[in-house]
Design an enzyme around this catalytic site. Structure first.
Site, PDB file in Angstrom:
ATOM      1  N   ARG A  24     -19.288  61.768 -13.560  1.00 35.65           N
ATOM      2  CA  ARG A  24     -19.175  60.453 -14.211  1.00 35.65           C
ATOM      3  C   ARG A  24     -18.897  60.595 -15.721  1.00 35.65           C
ATOM      4  O   ARG A  24     -17.793  60.360 -16.186  1.00 35.65           O
ATOM      5  CB  ARG A  24     -20.455  59.634 -13.946  1.00 35.65           C
ATOM      6  CG  ARG A  24     -20.294  58.144 -14.204  1.00 35.65           C
ATOM      7  CD  ARG A  24     -20.375  57.754 -15.662  1.00 35.65           C
ATOM      8  NE  ARG A  24     -21.640  58.143 -16.288  1.00 35.65           N
ATOM      9  CZ  ARG A  24     -21.856  58.109 -17.601  1.00 35.65           C
ATOM     10  NH1 ARG A  24     -20.899  57.721 -18.432  1.00 35.65           N
ATOM     11  NH2 ARG A  24     -23.017  58.482 -18.096  1.00 35.65           N
ATOM     12  N   ASP A  25     -19.881  61.029 -16.475  1.00 33.48           N
ATOM     13  CA  ASP A  25     -19.722  61.141 -17.935  1.00 33.48           C
ATOM     14  C   ASP A  25     -18.602  62.120 -18.278  1.00 33.48           C
ATOM     15  O   ASP A  25     -17.840  61.906 -19.219  1.00 33.48           O
ATOM     16  CB  ASP A  25     -21.055  61.603 -18.534  1.00 33.48           C
ATOM     17  CG  ASP A  25     -21.079  61.558 -20.047  1.00 33.48           C
ATOM     18  OD1 ASP A  25     -20.200  60.921 -20.641  1.00 33.48           O
ATOM     19  OD2 ASP A  25     -21.987  62.171 -20.638  1.00 33.48           O
ATOM     20  N   HIS A 218     -30.046  64.265 -23.365  1.00 33.66           N
ATOM     21  CA  HIS A 218     -28.607  64.299 -23.068  1.00 33.66           C
ATOM     22  C   HIS A 218     -27.883  64.717 -24.351  1.00 33.66           C
ATOM     23  O   HIS A 218     -27.577  63.898 -25.210  1.00 33.66           O
ATOM     24  CB  HIS A 218     -28.194  62.894 -22.622  1.00 33.66           C
ATOM     25  CG  HIS A 218     -26.771  62.740 -22.210  1.00 33.66           C
ATOM     26  ND1 HIS A 218     -26.407  62.410 -20.923  1.00 33.66           N
ATOM     27  CD2 HIS A 218     -25.610  62.853 -22.899  1.00 33.66           C
ATOM     28  CE1 HIS A 218     -25.092  62.319 -20.850  1.00 33.66           C
ATOM     29  NE2 HIS A 218     -24.580  62.582 -22.034  1.00 33.66           N
ATOM     30  N   HIS A 220     -24.864  66.673 -26.607  1.00 32.65           N
ATOM     31  CA  HIS A 220     -23.463  67.084 -26.675  1.00 32.65           C
ATOM     32  C   HIS A 220     -23.352  68.267 -27.635  1.00 32.65           C
ATOM     33  O   HIS A 220     -24.164  68.419 -28.540  1.00 32.65           O
ATOM     34  CB  HIS A 220     -22.588  65.925 -27.154  1.00 32.65           C
ATOM     35  CG  HIS A 220     -22.308  64.912 -26.088  1.00 32.65           C
ATOM     36  ND1 HIS A 220     -21.161  64.168 -26.044  1.00 32.65           N
ATOM     37  CD2 HIS A 220     -23.029  64.536 -25.007  1.00 32.65           C
ATOM     38  CE1 HIS A 220     -21.181  63.371 -24.987  1.00 32.65           C
ATOM     39  NE2 HIS A 220     -22.313  63.566 -24.340  1.00 32.65           N
ATOM     40  N   CYS A 251     -15.990  63.558 -26.209  1.00 35.13           N
ATOM     41  CA  CYS A 251     -16.569  62.302 -26.658  1.00 35.13           C
ATOM     42  C   CYS A 251     -15.514  61.602 -27.484  1.00 35.13           C
ATOM     43  O   CYS A 251     -15.046  62.141 -28.480  1.00 35.13           O
ATOM     44  CB  CYS A 251     -17.822  62.519 -27.498  1.00 35.13           C
ATOM     45  SG  CYS A 251     -18.348  60.978 -28.278  1.00 35.13           S
ATOM     46  N   ASN A 260     -20.233  67.432 -23.211  1.00 30.85           N
ATOM     47  CA  ASN A 260     -21.624  67.584 -22.807  1.00 30.85           C
ATOM     48  C   ASN A 260     -22.042  69.048 -22.755  1.00 30.85           C
ATOM     49  O   ASN A 260     -21.219  69.940 -22.570  1.00 30.85           O
ATOM     50  CB  ASN A 260     -21.799  67.008 -21.402  1.00 30.85           C
ATOM     51  CG  ASN A 260     -21.614  65.512 -21.341  1.00 30.85           C
ATOM     52  OD1 ASN A 260     -22.446  64.769 -21.826  1.00 30.85           O
ATOM     53  ND2 ASN A 260     -20.502  65.077 -20.757  1.00 30.85           N
TER      54      ASN A 260
HETATM   55 MG    MG Z   1     -22.413  62.632 -22.419  1.00 32.48          MG
END
Ligand code: MG
Length: 310
Positions: A24-25, A218, A220, A251, A260
């Site tokens: 997803r991300d 979470h 990065h 991002c 990530n």
């Molecule tokens: Mg992320």
């Protein structure tokens, strides 16, 4: 395939739950659009590699995120294994929740912001207005027996506002958790956090009644701090970590393309320190190497690169 030499490290939890966000991300921030069949295969392979929680897709408006416009199709391909309580989907509003419920989902994630600027840019609303938008979503999801995660973006810095005070993140987090969410994921959306800041935020949240058992981190890797920050959070009592297979995903709001924290890099560090994850590192690396070939570019994971000679 080689693994790390194991030397149990003091101060870490015996077991960590990895919450895999690559499908997803990761894919929502990739330039290329991956076919639904490949996405379904990715999720199946991640599950087979032992990832205990996998965020599968997103029911945001396809016009905003064309990369995941095939959410319903991906879940259809996966069948029952795609919609359990350990297979959350991202949901922005009631319409998204309707689509998730129609697909049989049993877990959702909503996404708030710690800063007003990002709330406006990402949701077209103030923080207060976005909480108002999420309130009926969480209420209905809970009535339907769903598990609900709340993301908070820009917890450690914001590209427009610069530094983000701990008190501001705590306030935004408190409002989301007061809606009745089960878990809070603290996002370092632009990857600027450092370890002392992680500790300060976790302490601030604890004081506000949001204990470590409710929190996931979470990070990065924009500034190369993702793994260091994650290990600091684990030493501080966190046991749920978000990461992305192969380091998938950039991002759009950070200057660098780095995305990530890579799941393989995390697994290497944890297994070497004697922390259980349930993940088969070889199977995971093979999956990320396969996906990198599908995407036509090398994996961003250092461990994948080292182990596959890519
Ligand atoms: Mg992320």
């Amino acid at each position: 395939m080689r693994g790390p030499q194991v030397h149990p490290a003091a101060g870490l939890p015996p077991r960590v739950t990895i919450y895999e966000v690559g499908a997803r991300d990761g894919l929502q921030n990739e330039k290329s659009v991956v076919p639904a069949q490949v996405k379904a295969q990715l999720i199946r392979r991640l599950a087979a590699a032992g990832l205990p929680a996998i965020e599968t897709t997103s029911f945001v408006n396809p016009a905003w995120v064309p990369q995941l416009a095939d959410a319903a199709e991906v879940l259809e391909l996966l069948g029952p294994e795609g919609v359990g309580r350990d297979r959350p989907v991202l949901v922005p509003n009631i319409r998204g929740l309707d689509r998730a419920l129609a697909a049989g989902c049993q877990a959702i994630a909503i996404f708030g912001s710690a800063t007003e600027t990002f709330a406006q840019r990402n949701l077209g609303r103030s923080i207060a207005e976005s909480v108002e938008m999420f309130a009926p979503v969480v209420a209905r999801a809970r009535d339907a027996g769903l598990w609900v995660r709340a993301y908070v973006s820009m917890c450690f810095g914001d590209p427009w506002e610069g530094d983000v005070p701990v008190s501001q993140v705590v306030d935004a987090s408190r409002r989301l958790m007061d809606l009745g969410c089960d878990q809070l994921s603290l996002g370092d959306t632009i990857g600027v956090a450092t370890t002392g800041q992680v500790h300060a935020l976790l302490d601030g949240l604890d004081t506000a009644g949001i204990g470590r058992e409710l929190i996931a981190v979470h990070f990065h890797d924009t500034y190369g701090q993702a793994l260091a920050n994650t290990m600091a959070a684990l030493r501080d009592g966190i046991t749920v970590v978000d990461s992305s297979a192969g380091g998938l995903g950039g991002c759009p709001y950070a200057a660098s393309a780095t995305g990530n924290l890579a799941t393989e890099d995390l697994v290497w560090a944890l297994h070497g320190a004697g922390v259980e994850t349930g993940v088969d590192l070889s199977a995971l690396v093979e999956t990320s190497a396969w996906l990198a070939a599908q995407l036509g570019r090398p994996s961003a994971s250092r461990v994948v690169t080292a182990l596959t000679g890519a």
